[in-house]
Design a protein around this motif. Structure first.
Motif, mmCIF file in Angstrom:
data_model
loop_
_atom_site.group_PDB
_atom_site.id
_atom_site.type_symbol
_atom_site.label_atom_id
_atom_site.label_comp_id
_atom_site.label_asym_id
_atom_site.label_seq_id
_atom_site.Cartn_x
_atom_site.Cartn_y
_atom_site.Cartn_z
ATOM 1 N N ALA A 257 0.827 -1.205 0.000
ATOM 2 C CA ALA A 257 0.000 0.000 0.000
ATOM 3 C C ALA A 257 0.863 1.257 0.000
ATOM 4 N N LEU A 258 1.937 1.264 0.797
ATOM 5 C CA LEU A 258 2.838 2.417 0.813
ATOM 6 C C LEU A 258 3.483 2.636 -0.554
ATOM 7 N N ALA A 259 3.935 1.552 -1.175
ATOM 8 C CA ALA A 259 4.560 1.674 -2.494
ATOM 9 C C ALA A 259 3.566 2.188 -3.530
ATOM 10 N N THR A 260 2.315 1.761 -3.432
ATOM 11 C CA THR A 260 1.308 2.179 -4.403
ATOM 12 C C THR A 260 1.054 3.682 -4.335
ATOM 13 N N VAL A 261 0.915 4.219 -3.118
ATOM 14 C CA VAL A 261 0.640 5.650 -3.001
ATOM 15 C C VAL A 261 1.902 6.492 -3.209
ATOM 16 N N SER A 262 3.069 5.869 -3.225
ATOM 17 C CA SER A 262 4.332 6.606 -3.392
ATOM 18 C C SER A 262 4.787 6.687 -4.843
ATOM 19 N N LEU A 263 4.120 6.002 -5.751
ATOM 20 C CA LEU A 263 4.592 5.932 -7.132
ATOM 21 C C LEU A 263 4.799 7.294 -7.796
ATOM 22 N N PRO A 264 3.933 8.301 -7.562
ATOM 23 C CA PRO A 264 4.138 9.574 -8.268
ATOM 24 C C PRO A 264 5.491 10.222 -8.002
ATOM 25 N N TRP A 265 6.049 10.066 -6.788
ATOM 26 C CA TRP A 265 7.369 10.644 -6.531
ATOM 27 C C TRP A 265 8.464 9.583 -6.507
ATOM 28 N N LEU A 266 8.104 8.325 -6.259
ATOM 29 C CA LEU A 266 9.114 7.277 -6.153
ATOM 30 C C LEU A 266 9.737 6.956 -7.504
ATOM 31 N N LEU A 267 8.917 6.840 -8.539
ATOM 32 C CA LEU A 267 9.443 6.487 -9.862
ATOM 33 C C LEU A 267 10.393 7.554 -10.406
ATOM 34 N N PRO A 268 10.022 8.824 -10.435
ATOM 35 C CA PRO A 268 10.976 9.814 -10.963
ATOM 36 C C PRO A 268 12.202 9.992 -10.087
ATOM 37 N N SER A 269 12.089 9.734 -8.772
ATOM 38 C CA SER A 269 13.254 9.899 -7.900
ATOM 39 C C SER A 269 14.332 8.872 -8.208
ATOM 40 N N LEU A 270 13.940 7.697 -8.727
ATOM 41 C CA LEU A 270 14.917 6.669 -9.044
ATOM 42 C C LEU A 270 15.825 7.068 -10.199
ATOM 43 N N SER A 271 15.343 7.974 -11.047
ATOM 44 C CA SER A 271 16.141 8.399 -12.196
ATOM 45 C C SER A 271 16.558 9.864 -12.113
ATOM 46 N N SER A 272 16.304 10.512 -10.976
ATOM 47 C CA SER A 272 16.608 11.942 -10.882
ATOM 48 C C SER A 272 18.093 12.217 -10.738
ATOM 49 N N GLY A 273 18.833 11.281 -10.161
ATOM 50 C CA GLY A 273 20.252 11.508 -9.939
ATOM 51 C C GLY A 273 20.540 12.572 -8.909
ATOM 52 N N ALA A 274 19.553 12.888 -8.059
ATOM 53 C CA ALA A 274 19.724 13.940 -7.056
ATOM 54 C C ALA A 274 20.702 13.503 -5.978
ATOM 55 N N PRO A 625 7.753 14.249 -17.997
ATOM 56 C CA PRO A 625 8.226 12.871 -17.893
ATOM 57 C C PRO A 625 7.073 11.896 -17.703
ATOM 58 N N GLY A 626 7.159 10.792 -18.427
ATOM 59 C CA GLY A 626 6.092 9.805 -18.333
ATOM 60 C C GLY A 626 6.039 9.078 -17.007
ATOM 61 N N LEU A 627 7.172 9.049 -16.257
ATOM 62 C CA LEU A 627 7.173 8.346 -14.979
ATOM 63 C C LEU A 627 6.201 8.975 -13.992
ATOM 64 N N GLU A 628 6.186 10.326 -13.931
ATOM 65 C CA GLU A 628 5.257 10.992 -13.027
ATOM 66 C C GLU A 628 3.814 10.694 -13.403
ATOM 67 N N VAL A 629 3.526 10.765 -14.703
ATOM 68 C CA VAL A 629 2.164 10.531 -15.166
ATOM 69 C C VAL A 629 1.740 9.091 -14.884
ATOM 70 N N THR A 630 2.625 8.138 -15.202
ATOM 71 C CA THR A 630 2.306 6.727 -14.979
ATOM 72 C C THR A 630 2.079 6.449 -13.494
ATOM 73 N N GLY A 631 3.002 6.910 -12.657
ATOM 74 C CA GLY A 631 2.853 6.692 -11.229
ATOM 75 C C GLY A 631 1.595 7.325 -10.684
ATOM 76 N N GLY A 632 1.273 8.544 -11.135
ATOM 77 C CA GLY A 632 0.067 9.207 -10.662
ATOM 78 C C GLY A 632 -1.190 8.461 -11.075
ATOM 79 N N LEU A 633 -1.232 7.974 -12.313
ATOM 80 C CA LEU A 633 -2.417 7.240 -12.777
ATOM 81 C C LEU A 633 -2.614 5.954 -11.992
ATOM 82 N N VAL A 634 -1.535 5.231 -11.729
ATOM 83 C CA VAL A 634 -1.652 3.991 -10.962
ATOM 84 C C VAL A 634 -2.146 4.282 -9.546
ATOM 85 N N THR A 635 -1.576 5.312 -8.922
ATOM 86 C CA THR A 635 -1.980 5.641 -7.552
ATOM 87 C C THR A 635 -3.434 6.079 -7.494
ATOM 88 N N VAL A 636 -3.833 6.977 -8.384
ATOM 89 C CA VAL A 636 -5.217 7.440 -8.395
ATOM 90 C C VAL A 636 -6.171 6.289 -8.695
#
Length: 669
Positions: A257-274, A625-636
């Motif tokens: 459940a935590l991973a599901t609601v975290s997808l909008p920021w979790l997916l782009p953070s993996l490739s952000s290189g921050a 970026p498609g990662l934000e959109v994909t993660g947001g759609l899955v979470t919503v």
């Protein structure tokens, strides 16, 4: 007889509605008293709390090159801004913090099984149920949203973090129900409870994991196995067994459940290189804001790193001493409830509070700071541990529930043991009217319920005027419209080159993230370095995470004192992909005057908008970026499924067990 029965039924229905609506009423009333003028027209600007008119969803999704901190909170604000004015959206989300948080804590207390003491006790019979059944939840709800933690985070402008904090009681209740609910139903209920954390973003999710994770691993309910069997029969019907979920199954459902609601920021953070600057460990460490040192301040739910976020009068010896007494009484009430009532979430929430307190103390010691710096160097994902005071939130929930339990005890209720939990409101016991001995206990209970407000008056009515709304000047709106009307691509460069400043047009001393960073419907380039003052008069610079911003700083070489470059060059700006330059402060030296291929579009006392000739601009590819959109759609989609499955929502979900202008501004330490 029929008339009497009908009157009794109406009275019982009214009592049930009172118990159902009281938690929300408590939260809303607290929110109105705290926010006060902030609920009026205009925008409240303070530190990280920046709301702007017509926030663009595209701007939020394009974001920056660093960690996606503004997702999904700003994305939700942008969507709401499509149908509501920006200042109305701000009032709505701030009021939601208090309504959701107060209702959640109150319902955890009101949904717990209690029974009255026998006749002749302190407060007996129906009077005991009315007083204890209403006053105890009100005490818990008010204590949860009216405390130093909420005050200091609100004055820091961290509304998204507070929204996740408000959802903690709901998540704790939903996690505890995983032990008795069917897996699919329990997972759906947990997703609904995680909506505030999903909106709050990564800090809220981290806080939720700390608070409810131990509850998922250890969820021993009141009444033991018998109580669980009764809960299963109550939902599944007589003779139909509901398979219990073992601890490892609950842990897996909770993590999913935590991973599901975290997808909008979790997916782009993996490739952000921050990258995360370890210097933030010292800058964000908990500090003493009471006479009791760092540990005592954290116990009182204060100790935030920023001295400018401490409410007025909080650290005075008298109020701090009374606050300490209140905390000790609340902890005693929590221990009493654990020993007598054994709430299903009790052991796990206690462990979370202890762990959170230890994390908060970690950055206040030399070895702890070294350990945190090493961890952050090892992996930037440990960066959220820098702000240690954040993790006293589970302790705040423990203290709020403990105060509710203390009020229950004062009003003559005692927590159930075993099969005693089946006693309903008022129990099977006496109905003697309250006597003189009971009235003073009721008076003491009322005083205890109001004490959180009494010892923290600095939070009242907009934190003593520190949360007052302002209006954006006309030239700011004109610049926003001019950029929106330009169909040529390119980023907006925000000057002065400093993240936090004090705008003159706010009409009062305030430190705020430059609103120009969110005002425009395209990518903005701004200095995301953070300068934090030290008690000795020095400062700590916490490097930002946006790599493109670093390139801009190297090209412009702005004056560290003013944040302004000596001269602009259209060719240099174009090579950086800059189409517009915004100077969001009054300046004496017009460093853009006479620069070729650089034209003034809007000019006012507090805002100048410059445009670079399009022949110079080589913009970066402006894609979402498609990662934000994909993660947001899955979470919503998952949240919509969870609501549709039960025909419910977060509102109706049961909670608890079943049964200087233009200059760089330093953040004060």
């Amino acid at each position: 007889m029929a008339i009497a029965c009908e009157g009794g039924a109406r009275g019982g229905a009214a009592a049930r509605w009172a118990v159902r609506l009281l938690p929300w009423a408590v939260g809303l009333l607290a929110g109105v008293l705290v926010l006060g003028p902030a609920l009026g027209p205009g925008y409240v600007l303070r530190y990280d709390m920046v709301f702007v008119p017509d926030l663009s969803l595209g701007t939020v999704l394009r974001g920056a090159d660093g960690f996606p901190r503004a997702i999904p909170s700003d994305a939700v604000v942008a969507v709401l801004s499509l149908v509501l004015p920006g200042d109305a959206v701000q009032s709505l989300v701030l009021l939601a913090v208090f309504a959701v948080g107060g209702a959640g804590a109150a319902r955890l207390v009101s949904r717990a099984p209690w029974r009255a003491v026998p006749a002749g006790g302190p407060v007996a019979g129906p009077f005991a149920w009315v007083v204890g059944g209403l006053l105890a939840p009100a005490a818990a709800g008010s204590a949860y949203v009216w405390n130093p933690f909420v005050a200091e985070r609100l004055l820091l402008g961290q509304w998204a973090v507070l929204l996740g904090y408000a959802g903690l009681p709901w998540v704790v209740g939903a996690t505890a129900r995983l032990a008795t609910a069917r897996p699919a139903a329990g997972f759906a209920g947990l997703l609904r409870a995680l909506v505030p954390a999903a909106v709050g973003g990564f800090s809220s999710v981290a806080l939720t994991a700390l608070t409810a994770g131990p509850v998922a691993l250890r969820s021993d309910g009141a009444g033991g196995a018998g109580g669980a069997r009764r809960g299963r029969r109550g939902r599944a019907g007589a003779g139909e067994a509901v398979p219990g979920v073992r601890w490892w199954g609950r842990a897996c459902l909770f993590a999913l459940a935590l991973a599901t609601v975290s997808l909008p920021w979790l997916l782009p953070s993996l490739s952000s290189g921050a990258d995360t600057d370890p210097a933030g460990v010292a800058a964000f460490a908990a500090r003493s804001d009471t006479p009791f040192g760092v540990a005592g301040s954290l116990l009182l739910l204060g100790g935030v790193w920023n001295s400018g976020a401490v409410p007025a009068g909080y650290g005075e010896p008298v109020t701090a001493s009374v606050r300490l007494l209140l905390c000790l009484v609340a902890l005693a009430g929590w221990v009493w409830w654990l020993c007598r009532g054994r709430p299903r979430f009790g052991t796990g929430l206690s462990a979370a509070a202890l762990l959170g307190f230890a994390l908060a103390l970690l950055g206040a010691t030399g070895p702890g700071r070294e350990l945190l710096a090493w961890l952050i160097d090892l992996w930037p994902g440990f960066g959220p541990l820098r702000d240690g005071q954040l993790y006293v939130a589970p302790l705040a929930l423990v203290q709020a529930l403990g105060l509710g339990a203390f009020v229950r005890w004062l009003t003559g209720h005692r927590a159930p043991r075993g099969d005693d939990a089946s006693d309903g409101p008022g129990g099977r016991h006496g109905t003697a009217p309250p006597g003189t001995g009971s009235l003073w206990r009721v008076g003491l209970a009322v005083f205890a319920a109001l004490l959180p407000v009494v010892v923290l008056p600095g939070l009242l009515w907009g934190a003593g005027g520190r949360l007052a709304p302002v209006h954006y000047p006309g030239e700011w709106r004109a610049a926003q419209a001019a950029v929106a009307a330009d169909d040529r691509p390119g980023a907006v460069l925000v000057l002065p080159w400093s993240a936090y400043r004090g705008p003159d047009w706010s009409g009062r001393p305030v430190v705020v993230l430059d609103p120009a960073t969110k005002l425009f419907d395209r990518r903005t380039l701004w200095n995301d370095d953070l300068v934090v003052g030290t008690p000795g008069g020095g400062s700590i610079v916490v490097s930002g995470e946006d790599a493109r911003a670093h390139r801009v700083a190297q090209a412009l070489r702005p004056d560290p004192r003013t944040g302004l470059p000596e001269r602009l060059d259209a060719g240099t700006l174009g090579a950086l992909g800059v189409r517009h330059v915004v100077v969001s402060a009054p300046v004496d030296n017009q460093f853009w005057s006479g620069v070729e291929d650089l034209s003034v579009v809007v000019e006012g006392p507090d805002m100048v908008l410059l445009r670079v000739d399009e022949q110079h601009v080589r913009p970066n590819k402006a894609v979402i970026p498609g990662l934000e959109v994909t993660g947001g759609l899955v979470t919503v989609g998952a949240i919509i499924w969870s609501i549709a499955r039960s025909g419910s929502s977060l509102v109706f979900q049961r909670s608890g067990p079943s049964a200087g202008s233009g200059a760089r501004k330093e953040i004060p330490k």
